[in-house]
Design a protein around this motif. Structure first.
Motif, PDB file in Angstrom:
ATOM      1  N   GLU A 104       0.844  -1.195   0.000  1.00  0.00           N
ATOM      2  CA  GLU A 104       0.000   0.000   0.000  1.00  0.00           C
ATOM      3  C   GLU A 104       0.880   1.246   0.000  1.00  0.00           C
ATOM      4  N   SER A 105       0.571   2.172  -0.872  1.00  0.00           N
ATOM      5  CA  SER A 105       1.326   3.422  -0.939  1.00  0.00           C
ATOM      6  C   SER A 105       1.320   4.130   0.409  1.00  0.00           C
ATOM      7  N   GLY A 106       2.430   4.740   0.734  1.00  0.00           N
ATOM      8  CA  GLY A 106       2.520   5.508   1.967  1.00  0.00           C
ATOM      9  C   GLY A 106       1.685   6.777   1.946  1.00  0.00           C
ATOM     10  N   LEU A 107       1.168   7.137   0.785  1.00  0.00           N
ATOM     11  CA  LEU A 107       0.324   8.326   0.700  1.00  0.00           C
ATOM     12  C   LEU A 107      -1.122   8.052   1.094  1.00  0.00           C
ATOM     13  N   VAL A 108      -1.505   6.772   1.155  1.00  0.00           N
ATOM     14  CA  VAL A 108      -2.897   6.427   1.471  1.00  0.00           C
ATOM     15  C   VAL A 108      -3.375   7.047   2.786  1.00  0.00           C
ATOM     16  N   PRO A 109      -2.582   7.027   3.866  1.00  0.00           N
ATOM     17  CA  PRO A 109      -3.079   7.630   5.110  1.00  0.00           C
ATOM     18  C   PRO A 109      -3.334   9.130   5.022  1.00  0.00           C
ATOM     19  N   TYR A 110      -2.800   9.776   4.007  1.00  0.00           N
ATOM     20  CA  TYR A 110      -2.938  11.220   3.862  1.00  0.00           C
ATOM     21  C   TYR A 110      -3.969  11.625   2.805  1.00  0.00           C
ATOM     22  N   GLN A 111      -4.344  10.705   1.945  1.00  0.00           N
ATOM     23  CA  GLN A 111      -5.219  11.040   0.825  1.00  0.00           C
ATOM     24  C   GLN A 111      -6.598  11.495   1.294  1.00  0.00           C
ATOM     25  N   ASN A 112      -7.136  12.475   0.602  1.00  0.00           N
ATOM     26  CA  ASN A 112      -8.482  12.989   0.842  1.00  0.00           C
ATOM     27  C   ASN A 112      -8.676  13.525   2.255  1.00  0.00           C
ATOM     28  N   LYS A 113      -7.588  14.022   2.836  1.00  0.00           N
ATOM     29  CA  LYS A 113      -7.650  14.594   4.180  1.00  0.00           C
ATOM     30  C   LYS A 113      -7.550  16.114   4.093  1.00  0.00           C
ATOM     31  N   ALA A 114      -8.250  16.772   5.004  1.00  0.00           N
ATOM     32  CA  ALA A 114      -8.061  18.197   5.226  1.00  0.00           C
ATOM     33  C   ALA A 114      -7.247  18.342   6.504  1.00  0.00           C
ATOM     34  N   ALA A 115      -6.630  19.493   6.683  1.00  0.00           N
ATOM     35  CA  ALA A 115      -5.869  19.734   7.909  1.00  0.00           C
ATOM     36  C   ALA A 115      -5.909  21.211   8.274  1.00  0.00           C
ATOM     37  N   ALA A 116      -5.913  21.442   9.576  1.00  0.00           N
ATOM     38  CA  ALA A 116      -5.718  22.787  10.118  1.00  0.00           C
ATOM     39  C   ALA A 116      -4.436  22.736  10.931  1.00  0.00           C
ATOM     40  N   ILE A 117      -3.599  23.743  10.733  1.00  0.00           N
ATOM     41  CA  ILE A 117      -2.312  23.764  11.422  1.00  0.00           C
ATOM     42  C   ILE A 117      -2.224  24.965  12.365  1.00  0.00           C
ATOM     43  N   LEU A 118      -1.649  24.699  13.526  1.00  0.00           N
ATOM     44  CA  LEU A 118      -1.562  25.676  14.597  1.00  0.00           C
ATOM     45  C   LEU A 118      -0.134  25.706  15.126  1.00  0.00           C
ATOM     46  N   ALA A 119       0.226  26.792  15.748  1.00  0.00           N
ATOM     47  CA  ALA A 119       1.535  26.883  16.384  1.00  0.00           C
ATOM     48  C   ALA A 119       1.464  27.834  17.560  1.00  0.00           C
ATOM     49  N   ALA A 120       2.254  27.538  18.580  1.00  0.00           N
ATOM     50  CA  ALA A 120       2.367  28.427  19.728  1.00  0.00           C
ATOM     51  C   ALA A 120       3.827  28.499  20.138  1.00  0.00           C
ATOM     52  N   THR A 121       4.310  29.702  20.346  1.00  0.00           N
ATOM     53  CA  THR A 121       5.673  29.898  20.849  1.00  0.00           C
ATOM     54  C   THR A 121       5.657  31.058  21.838  1.00  0.00           C
ATOM     55  N   PRO A 122       6.595  31.072  22.755  1.00  0.00           N
ATOM     56  CA  PRO A 122       6.675  32.213  23.672  1.00  0.00           C
ATOM     57  C   PRO A 122       7.283  33.453  23.020  1.00  0.00           C
ATOM     58  N   GLY A 123       7.852  33.302  21.848  1.00  0.00           N
ATOM     59  CA  GLY A 123       8.473  34.422  21.145  1.00  0.00           C
ATOM     60  C   GLY A 123       7.474  35.258  20.368  1.00  0.00           C
ATOM     61  N   PRO A 124       7.960  36.266  19.653  1.00  0.00           N
ATOM     62  CA  PRO A 124       7.078  37.203  18.960  1.00  0.00           C
ATOM     63  C   PRO A 124       6.494  36.693  17.649  1.00  0.00           C
ATOM     64  N   PHE A 125       7.018  35.585  17.110  1.00  0.00           N
ATOM     65  CA  PHE A 125       6.561  35.132  15.792  1.00  0.00           C
ATOM     66  C   PHE A 125       5.480  34.058  15.857  1.00  0.00           C
ATOM     67  N   GLY A 126       5.321  33.414  16.980  1.00  0.00           N
ATOM     68  CA  GLY A 126       4.226  32.461  17.146  1.00  0.00           C
ATOM     69  C   GLY A 126       4.279  31.267  16.216  1.00  0.00           C
ATOM     70  N   GLY A 127       5.465  30.889  15.781  1.00  0.00           N
ATOM     71  CA  GLY A 127       5.563  29.728  14.888  1.00  0.00           C
ATOM     72  C   GLY A 127       5.381  30.054  13.422  1.00  0.00           C
ATOM     73  N   MET A 128       5.322  31.325  13.073  1.00  0.00           N
ATOM     74  CA  MET A 128       5.063  31.710  11.677  1.00  0.00           C
ATOM     75  C   MET A 128       6.140  31.239  10.709  1.00  0.00           C
ATOM     76  N   ARG A 129       7.358  30.998  11.182  1.00  0.00           N
ATOM     77  CA  ARG A 129       8.420  30.502  10.293  1.00  0.00           C
ATOM     78  C   ARG A 129       8.301  28.998  10.094  1.00  0.00           C
ATOM     79  N   MET A 130       7.686  28.299  11.043  1.00  0.00           N
ATOM     80  CA  MET A 130       7.521  26.852  10.955  1.00  0.00           C
ATOM     81  C   MET A 130       6.311  26.460  10.124  1.00  0.00           C
TER      82      MET A 130
END
Length: 193
Positions: A104-130
């Motif tokens: 089975e292709s390794g892409l199967v677990p990811y296919q047809n998925k949506a995602a929301a991504i979040l980040a939290a940091t104590p610094g001023p950028f809040g994960g915006m570079r990641m």
């Protein structure tokens, strides 16, 4: 109800992102999502090595994570930023899940998925570079990452010390509502196909 798998890219006990993912899970459930919250600490994996994979196959925890990904319609990920990129724990987990297994292709677990991504940091950028790096990896694997994202700067002062709630949750709530709506629409479309 869309089935959404949620996790943090940090396993540090007092991680800001572990706090953030729990708040995001509550908000997603309130928006109508059926959320499973997991902790990557429960799925320890060796550092990806092709020689290890050739000799021992896919680790049991990678198989368990693959199964969880396949059982869910969407992903909700909160991650810290390490040197302007994603942490090794998260990258290693995503890499192991993406390995081909039993034909089975390794892409199967990811296919047809949506995602929301979040980040939290104590610094001023809040994960915006990641966040762009995480977005690129998930897009490459075939995940539809929502255009919106949530970045929490100054995380050390962003949570209410009395109850642990996020002091300004509006943007996060907007994002998780969008995740639930988008995932429901994708699921309906797949069922009709």
């Amino acid at each position: 109800m869309p089935k959404i798998l949620a996790f943090s890219g940090s396993i540090r006990r007092d991680s800001w992102n572990r706090k953030l993912i729990r708040i995001a899970v509550d908000a997603t459930r309130a928006a109508g999502g059926n959320v499973t919250l997991i902790d990557l600490a429960d799925y320890p994996l060796p550092l990806y090595n092709g020689d290890f994979e050739d000799h021992d196959g896919l680790p049991d925890n990678a198989q368990r994570l693959k199964a969880l990904f396949k059982e869910h319609d969407a992903l909700l990920i909160a991650s810290p930023e390490y040197n302007s990129s994603i942490p090794p724990l998260l990258k290693n987990s995503l890499d192991w899940i993406s390995r081909e297994w039993q034909g089975e292709s390794g892409l199967v677990p990811y296919q047809n998925k949506a995602a929301a991504i979040l980040a939290a940091t104590p610094g001023p950028f809040g994960g915006m570079r990641m966040l762009p790096h995480l977005r690129q990896i998930l897009n490459t694997l075939g995940v539809l990452v929502l255009p919106g994202q949530f970045s929490l700067a100054r995380a050390d002062t962003a949570f209410d010390p009395e109850n642990g709630a996020l002091k300004s949750p509006a943007q996060l709530h907007t994002l998780v509502v969008e995740l639930v709506k988008t995932t429901a629409a994708l699921t309906r479309r797949m069922e009709q196909a």
